[in-house]
Design an enzyme around this catalytic site. Structure first.
Site, PDB file in Angstrom:
ATOM      1  N   CYS A 125      37.376  38.820  28.697  1.00  0.00           N
ATOM      2  CA  CYS A 125      37.480  37.772  29.715  1.00  0.00           C
ATOM      3  C   CYS A 125      37.079  38.340  31.075  1.00  0.00           C
ATOM      4  O   CYS A 125      37.228  39.530  31.347  1.00  0.00           O
ATOM      5  CB  CYS A 125      38.906  37.242  29.761  1.00  0.00           C
ATOM      6  SG  CYS A 125      39.122  35.845  30.898  1.00  0.00           S
ATOM      7  N   ASP A 130      38.583  37.816  33.698  1.00  0.00           N
ATOM      8  CA  ASP A 130      39.842  38.038  34.426  1.00  0.00           C
ATOM      9  C   ASP A 130      39.917  39.451  35.013  1.00  0.00           C
ATOM     10  O   ASP A 130      39.667  40.435  34.307  1.00  0.00           O
ATOM     11  CB  ASP A 130      40.998  37.788  33.440  1.00  0.00           C
ATOM     12  CG  ASP A 130      42.349  37.728  34.124  1.00  0.00           C
ATOM     13  OD1 ASP A 130      42.706  38.714  34.801  1.00  0.00           O
ATOM     14  OD2 ASP A 130      43.040  36.713  33.975  1.00  0.00           O
ATOM     15  N   ARG A 155      42.196  41.361  35.610  1.00  0.00           N
ATOM     16  CA  ARG A 155      43.272  42.253  35.140  1.00  0.00           C
ATOM     17  C   ARG A 155      42.973  42.914  33.809  1.00  0.00           C
ATOM     18  O   ARG A 155      43.802  43.692  33.324  1.00  0.00           O
ATOM     19  CB  ARG A 155      44.577  41.441  35.028  1.00  0.00           C
ATOM     20  CG  ARG A 155      44.987  40.762  36.323  1.00  0.00           C
ATOM     21  CD  ARG A 155      46.050  39.701  36.107  1.00  0.00           C
ATOM     22  NE  ARG A 155      45.532  38.572  35.323  1.00  0.00           N
ATOM     23  CZ  ARG A 155      46.249  37.494  34.992  1.00  0.00           C
ATOM     24  NH1 ARG A 155      47.508  37.404  35.378  1.00  0.00           N
ATOM     25  NH2 ARG A 155      45.703  36.526  34.278  1.00  0.00           N
ATOM     26  N   HIS A 193      43.421  37.837  25.929  1.00  0.00           N
ATOM     27  CA  HIS A 193      44.560  38.423  26.660  1.00  0.00           C
ATOM     28  C   HIS A 193      45.605  37.371  27.007  1.00  0.00           C
ATOM     29  O   HIS A 193      45.324  36.170  26.986  1.00  0.00           O
ATOM     30  CB  HIS A 193      44.058  39.111  27.934  1.00  0.00           C
ATOM     31  CG  HIS A 193      43.550  38.160  28.983  1.00  0.00           C
ATOM     32  ND1 HIS A 193      44.307  37.739  30.050  1.00  0.00           N
ATOM     33  CD2 HIS A 193      42.357  37.527  29.104  1.00  0.00           C
ATOM     34  CE1 HIS A 193      43.596  36.903  30.799  1.00  0.00           C
ATOM     35  NE2 HIS A 193      42.412  36.750  30.239  1.00  0.00           N
ATOM     36  N   CYS A 238      45.853  33.858  30.049  1.00  0.00           N
ATOM     37  CA  CYS A 238      44.426  33.602  30.285  1.00  0.00           C
ATOM     38  C   CYS A 238      44.238  32.226  30.933  1.00  0.00           C
ATOM     39  O   CYS A 238      44.632  31.208  30.369  1.00  0.00           O
ATOM     40  CB  CYS A 238      43.649  33.681  28.969  1.00  0.00           C
ATOM     41  SG  CYS A 238      41.868  33.428  29.206  1.00  0.00           S
TER      42      CYS A 238
HETATM   43 ZN   LIG Z   1      41.233  35.139  30.566  1.00  0.00          ZN
END
Ligand SMILES: [Zn+2]
Length: 198
Positions: A40, A42, A44, A101, A104
């Protein structure tokens, strides 16, 4: 930009300097990463951090919710599919891991349902995982957070199934030269869970 420029200065004077031989070798010989990771976007869940990998170790494509679309050679702009094609047919990676994850945002948007106001592209992209949402919504009622967690796992299974719709992936999996893996990373606990195909 300050975060980026300050970080680059630290990198240039630290990591790059410490690894300049490695960078020179990679520049001269090219890359031959053994694995591809689909993750992703993302902030993190950077795969290089989670898998403790350095330059040249893993070939990464990141998108909203770590989704793999089905094989569709239709002339549209397929960023993830073209990365797959390069990793598999040119680099010859031996593993493709799909890493979803916890928490999300893409999956939350999908579970929130149509008409949730997610602009020009996100809803259409998340449509790849609509069957994941349907499977979660078919199961006995659970709170929204639990449903999102279940959908994160189901979306990984959708991507694993979609990988096998690419003929040059299916052929290599069948021949035993390419392995597919589903993984779910839990931010809070740091645990990495294996997700089996459907
Ligand atoms: Zn995500």
């Amino acid at each position: 930009m300050k975060t980026l420029r300050d970080g680059y200065e630290r990198f240039r004077n630290g990591f790059w300097r410490d690894n300049r031989e490695l960078y020179s070798t990679l520049a001269r010989d090219g890359q031959s990463p053994p694995a591809m990771v689909i993750a992703c976007a993302d902030s993190r869940v950077a795969p290089e951090t989670v898998f403790d990998c350095g330059p040249g170790d893993i070939f990464v494509v990141r998108n909203v919710a770590a989704l793999v679309p089905p094989y569709a050679p239709d002339g549209a702009y397929h960023g993830t599919s073209s990365a797959l094609e390069f990793a598999v047919t040119v680099l010859g990676v031996r593993t493709i891991a799909v890493m979803g994850h916890s928490r999300c945002g893409g999956i939350r948007a999908l579970m929130a349902g149509p008409g949730n106001g997610h602009g020009d592209f996100i809803s259409g992209w998340m449509d790849i995982a609509r069957s994941a949402r349907a499977r979660v919504c078919d199961s006995p009622a659970a709170d929204f957070e639990t449903q999102c967690g279940a959908c994160e796992h189901e979306a990984i299974r959708v991507s694993l199934a979609n990988l096998l719709t690419f003929p040059w992936i299916a052929a290599r999996v069948q021949a035993g030269t390419l392995e597919l893996a589903g993984l779910h990373f839990d931010l809070a606990s740091g645990q990495l869970e294996d997700v089996e195909p459907a």
